[in-house]
Design an enzyme around this catalytic site. Structure first.
Site, mmCIF file in Angstrom:
data_model
loop_
_atom_site.group_PDB
_atom_site.id
_atom_site.type_symbol
_atom_site.label_atom_id
_atom_site.label_comp_id
_atom_site.label_asym_id
_atom_site.label_seq_id
_atom_site.Cartn_x
_atom_site.Cartn_y
_atom_site.Cartn_z
ATOM 1 N N GLU A 90 19.643 15.953 2.888
ATOM 2 C CA GLU A 90 19.855 15.217 3.454
ATOM 3 C C GLU A 90 19.942 14.065 3.780
ATOM 4 O O GLU A 90 18.966 13.234 2.732
ATOM 5 C CB GLU A 90 17.989 15.479 4.036
ATOM 6 N N HIS B 83 16.574 19.466 10.864
ATOM 7 C CA HIS B 83 15.127 19.531 10.686
ATOM 8 C C HIS B 83 14.113 18.698 11.727
ATOM 9 O O HIS B 83 13.932 17.550 11.145
ATOM 10 C CB HIS B 83 15.378 18.091 9.439
HETATM 11 N N1 LIG Z 1 10.659 21.282 8.711
HETATM 12 C C1 LIG Z 1 9.361 20.405 9.334
HETATM 13 O O1 LIG Z 1 9.997 20.001 9.866
HETATM 14 C C2 LIG Z 1 8.074 20.107 8.490
HETATM 15 C C3 LIG Z 1 6.923 19.414 9.246
HETATM 16 C C4 LIG Z 1 6.239 19.419 8.760
HETATM 17 C C5 LIG Z 1 5.739 19.740 7.564
HETATM 18 N N2 LIG Z 1 7.169 20.622 6.779
HETATM 19 C C6 LIG Z 1 6.720 21.115 5.136
HETATM 20 O O2 LIG Z 1 5.762 22.497 5.618
HETATM 21 C C7 LIG Z 1 5.921 22.171 3.741
HETATM 22 C C8 LIG Z 1 4.109 22.606 3.855
HETATM 23 O O3 LIG Z 1 2.753 21.809 5.278
HETATM 24 P P1 LIG Z 1 1.259 22.311 5.773
HETATM 25 O O4 LIG Z 1 0.954 20.815 6.184
HETATM 26 O O5 LIG Z 1 0.825 24.128 5.884
HETATM 27 O O6 LIG Z 1 1.221 22.173 3.973
HETATM 28 P P2 LIG Z 1 -0.463 22.764 2.682
HETATM 29 O O7 LIG Z 1 -0.875 21.453 2.536
HETATM 30 O O8 LIG Z 1 -1.411 23.103 4.160
HETATM 31 O O9 LIG Z 1 0.127 23.332 2.498
HETATM 32 C C9 LIG Z 1 0.576 24.323 1.895
HETATM 33 C C10 LIG Z 1 0.750 25.468 0.541
HETATM 34 O O10 LIG Z 1 0.774 25.980 -0.177
HETATM 35 C C11 LIG Z 1 0.421 26.053 -1.529
HETATM 36 N N3 LIG Z 1 1.324 25.886 -2.621
HETATM 37 C C12 LIG Z 1 1.821 24.645 -3.148
HETATM 38 N N4 LIG Z 1 2.302 24.999 -4.477
HETATM 39 C C13 LIG Z 1 3.125 26.557 -4.349
HETATM 40 C C14 LIG Z 1 3.580 27.498 -4.693
HETATM 41 N N5 LIG Z 1 4.234 27.094 -5.880
HETATM 42 N N6 LIG Z 1 3.589 28.128 -4.241
HETATM 43 C C15 LIG Z 1 2.567 29.286 -3.438
HETATM 44 N N7 LIG Z 1 2.089 28.468 -3.038
HETATM 45 C C16 LIG Z 1 1.991 26.799 -2.932
HETATM 46 C C17 LIG Z 1 -0.603 25.054 -1.793
HETATM 47 O O11 LIG Z 1 -1.582 26.075 -2.121
HETATM 48 C C18 LIG Z 1 -1.227 24.527 0.072
HETATM 49 O O12 LIG Z 1 -2.251 25.668 0.409
HETATM 50 C C19 LIG Z 1 4.992 20.825 3.330
HETATM 51 O O13 LIG Z 1 6.645 20.909 2.292
HETATM 52 C C20 LIG Z 1 5.912 19.641 4.818
HETATM 53 O O14 LIG Z 1 6.561 18.858 3.827
HETATM 54 C C21 LIG Z 1 8.249 20.500 6.993
#
Ligand SMILES: NC(=O)c1ccc[n+]([C@@H]2O[C@H](COP(=O)([O-])OP(=O)(O)OC[C@H]3O[C@@H](n4cnc5c(N)ncnc54)[C@H](O)[C@@H]3O)[C@@H](O)[C@H]2O)c1
Length: 316
Positions: free
Chosen positions: A274, A292
């Site tokens: 991106e 995104h």
């Molecule tokens: N598309 C978008 O616009 C957008 C917006 C916000 C967040 N995100 C992305 O979404 C993702 C998750 O955000 P969140 O707020 O739920 O985060 P969070 O920290 O609340 O949850 C992430 C979870 O993933 C788990 N995890 C880590 N590595 C793992 C693996 N290898 N296998 C399985 N589980 C694993 C962690 O234990 C945690 O519970 C982040 O990467 C964030 O950057 C994207």
């Protein structure tokens, strides 16, 4: 304080900061101009989303900076540890966008299950002359109710998505080695139901789910959580959505699984490289695509802006 909101901030966040007496700059400053802008305006804090990078050289060059705020979740565009070691406060707004991302993912699944993503591409040019052909091509849709959704990464977004999917009558299974329960609160009218979703090994989840959604942070080693071997375990005809990080799902392996027909379709909100994703990904007719925009709703941006303003107030 003098604050630069370089990737924008919601009107509500802007108002809260101005009312608190801060001087706020909201015009985007290009990366190569940031250092001089921060010096000239004596900026004390910089607010970013995902576009602006705050790396070690900028932190070193700008001793006036006292804090870095990230509107959103992932902080991979900021050298967080380095900044904290230099005495800066670094914060984000982890919960503000979960609901919006979850809704977008549900939208991708609804779209994929009825081929809307492709139908929307074909109808404008072929809808008049080939209506019956298209009717047949998109006539084998499926319902979401009764299907199993596998959620990889059961944190804030994963659980928010689970609540929507449960509300739609789906079964939800989760994989997350770092959490200790699968509990999800589902709000129905004025009642809250708590559902304990089964937690499975990754391969068990992939083999049993009709639809899989990935919600993990960027992995420390940069590796994909869903690569060729994981895709190989998925059910034939399953759908996959990645709204986590570009590369959380291996794009080469995904294209191969779509080409072979192993996967029926996939949704992507995030991309490797991106803001210039690869052309073959953008052109694929089995991919539902959004640029995104997971957190890009007025409600999420309002929550993000207000949460940033509240955290800045707490610093004072
Ligand atoms: N598309 C978008 O616009 C957008 C917006 C916000 C967040 N995100 C992305 O979404 C993702 C998750 O955000 P969140 O707020 O739920 O985060 P969070 O920290 O609340 O949850 C992430 C979870 O993933 C788990 N995890 C880590 N590595 C793992 C693996 N290898 N296998 C399985 N589980 C694993 C962690 O234990 C945690 O519970 C982040 O990467 C964030 O950057 C994207």
């Amino acid at each position: 304080m003098n604050i630069l909101a370089n990737d924008g901030i919601s009107p509500s966040g802007e108002q809260a900061l101005r009312e608190a007496g801060h001087t706020l700059y909201t015009d985007f400053v290009e990366a190569d101009q940031l250092e001089s802008f921060i010096h000239t305006k004596d900026i004390h804090g910089i607010l970013v989303r995902s576009a602006t990078k705050v790396r070690q050289p900028l932190i070193d060059a700008c001793p006036s900076l006292k804090f870095i705020g990230r509107g959103g979740v992932g902080m991979d565009n900021i050298d967080v540890e380095y900044a904290r070691n230099q005495g800066l406060t670094v914060f984000n707004t982890p919960a503000a966008s979960s609901q919006s991302v979850a809704e977008l993912v549900m939208g991708h699944f609804f779209s994929l299950a009825r081929f809307q993503h492709d139908s929307n591409r074909q109808m404008p040019t072929r809808g008049c002359d080939e209506f019956k052909t298209l009717n047949k091509a998109y006539g084998k849709g499926t319902e979401l109710r009764g299907k199993t959704l596998g959620i990889v990464g059961f944190g804030r977004i994963g659980r928010s998505l689970a609540s929507y999917a449960l509300g739609c009558g789906m079964k939800v299974v989760a994989h997350d080695p770092f959490v200790t329960d699968g509990k999800v609160n589902v709000q129905v009218a004025d009642q809250t139901l708590t559902v304990d979703c089964p937690r499975l090994d990754l391969n068990e989840l992939l083999a049993s789910a009709d639809m899989v959604s990935v919600h993990v942070p960027a992995q420390a080693d940069g590796s994909a959580v869903i690569g060729p071997s994981e895709l190989g375990v998925m059910k034939h005809g399953a759908f996959l959505v990645n709204a986590a990080r570009g590369g959380s799902v291996d794009e080469d392996a995904l294209l191969a699984a779509l080409e072979s027909g192993h996967l029926a379709g996939a949704g992507l909100d995030v991309f490797v490289g991106e803001p210039t994703p690869r052309a073959d990904v953008l052109a694929h007719n089995k991919l539902a695509l959004t640029p995104h925009i997971g957190a890009a709703t007025s409600e999420a941006q309002d929550r993000i802006g207000l949460e940033l303003a509240a955290q800045i107030e707490a610093l004072a």
